[in-house]
Design an enzyme around this catalytic site. Sequence first.
Site, mmCIF file in Angstrom:
data_model
loop_
_atom_site.group_PDB
_atom_site.id
_atom_site.type_symbol
_atom_site.label_atom_id
_atom_site.label_comp_id
_atom_site.label_asym_id
_atom_site.label_seq_id
_atom_site.Cartn_x
_atom_site.Cartn_y
_atom_site.Cartn_z
ATOM 1 N N CYS A 95 13.237 15.493 14.913
ATOM 2 C CA CYS A 95 12.993 16.066 16.240
ATOM 3 C C CYS A 95 13.990 15.599 17.294
ATOM 4 O O CYS A 95 15.141 16.005 17.260
ATOM 5 C CB CYS A 95 11.548 15.832 16.648
ATOM 6 S SG CYS A 95 10.983 17.042 17.848
ATOM 7 N N HIS A 195 7.379 16.602 12.225
ATOM 8 C CA HIS A 195 6.680 15.324 12.321
ATOM 9 C C HIS A 195 5.520 15.370 11.348
ATOM 10 O O HIS A 195 5.314 16.338 10.647
ATOM 11 C CB HIS A 195 6.066 15.138 13.711
ATOM 12 C CG HIS A 195 7.030 15.067 14.820
ATOM 13 N ND1 HIS A 195 7.679 13.923 15.161
ATOM 14 C CD2 HIS A 195 7.449 15.995 15.695
ATOM 15 C CE1 HIS A 195 8.441 14.149 16.208
ATOM 16 N NE2 HIS A 195 8.332 15.406 16.554
HETATM 17 N N1 GLN Z 1 12.297 16.099 23.672
HETATM 18 C C1 GLN Z 1 12.651 17.014 22.622
HETATM 19 C C2 GLN Z 1 12.142 18.419 22.906
HETATM 20 O O1 GLN Z 1 11.140 18.594 23.540
HETATM 21 C C3 GLN Z 1 12.167 16.483 21.297
HETATM 22 C C4 GLN Z 1 10.687 16.337 21.214
HETATM 23 C C5 GLN Z 1 10.179 15.550 20.036
HETATM 24 O O2 GLN Z 1 10.850 14.650 19.498
HETATM 25 N N2 GLN Z 1 8.936 15.839 19.672
HETATM 26 O O3 GLN Z 1 12.739 19.368 22.469
#
Ligand code: GLN
Length: 240
Positions: A95, A195
Amino acid sequence: MPALRVCSLYPDLMNIYADRGNIAVLRARCEWRGLGFEHGAAGTGDRLDPDAHDLFYIGGGQDRDQVAIAPDMAETKRAGLHEAAGRGAVVLAVCGGYQLLGHSYEVGGEELPGVGLVDLKTVREPGPRLIGNCAIEADLGGGPRVIAGFENHGGRTYLGSGERPLGRVLKGHGNNGRDGFEGVHSRNVIGTYLHGPLLPKNIWLADRLIELALGIELDPLADDELEGAAHASARRAAGV
Ligand code: GLN
């Protein structure tokens, strides 16, 4: 017996959604087989020794965590990551970490630098966050398998034309909600939005990463009933 040497990048900031579970799974899978396991960390200002680790891990993070680490990561980790990937080390990024593997992440009028390990860029476009259970089909050698998990990202990721995605979306949004692909896979560098944490729900992937990182073949473990149930439940949640 060889030991898997893992280095987590910014484990204090890039760990949203209990991504530390991924490290716990790698440790358990190694130790249950009598393989050694070493876990180190690299935080702000630390340079990476590309030869000191077999697998580099970067977890997810909120935009503000990425703002905090991106310049340091580009400055102090870029060279080490490129060298490590060049000699076949595994880089697993989830992510927020995945987004920073590319050239840049444009968010809130700012362009955060990435480490340019793979040809992709990420943009926070207008529109809803891409949230939900997700399943993809990926082939890391040995035929297509399902990776199931949960995605939650505002950024949309676009791969350059020569770059290969990690998988094809079976259910969910994937890289950008449009092209039907998820993640990136280049050499042994793997980026994904999934995740779960990712590895507890996809134990075959954990084992495959250990194999790739150490250049060995693993025998299956005798009793993976619980792990199998976690995978089945993640697949059911995504509806595949
Ligand atoms: N901040 C990033 C986004 O919103 C990644 C989010 C995350 O790692 N869940 O795209």
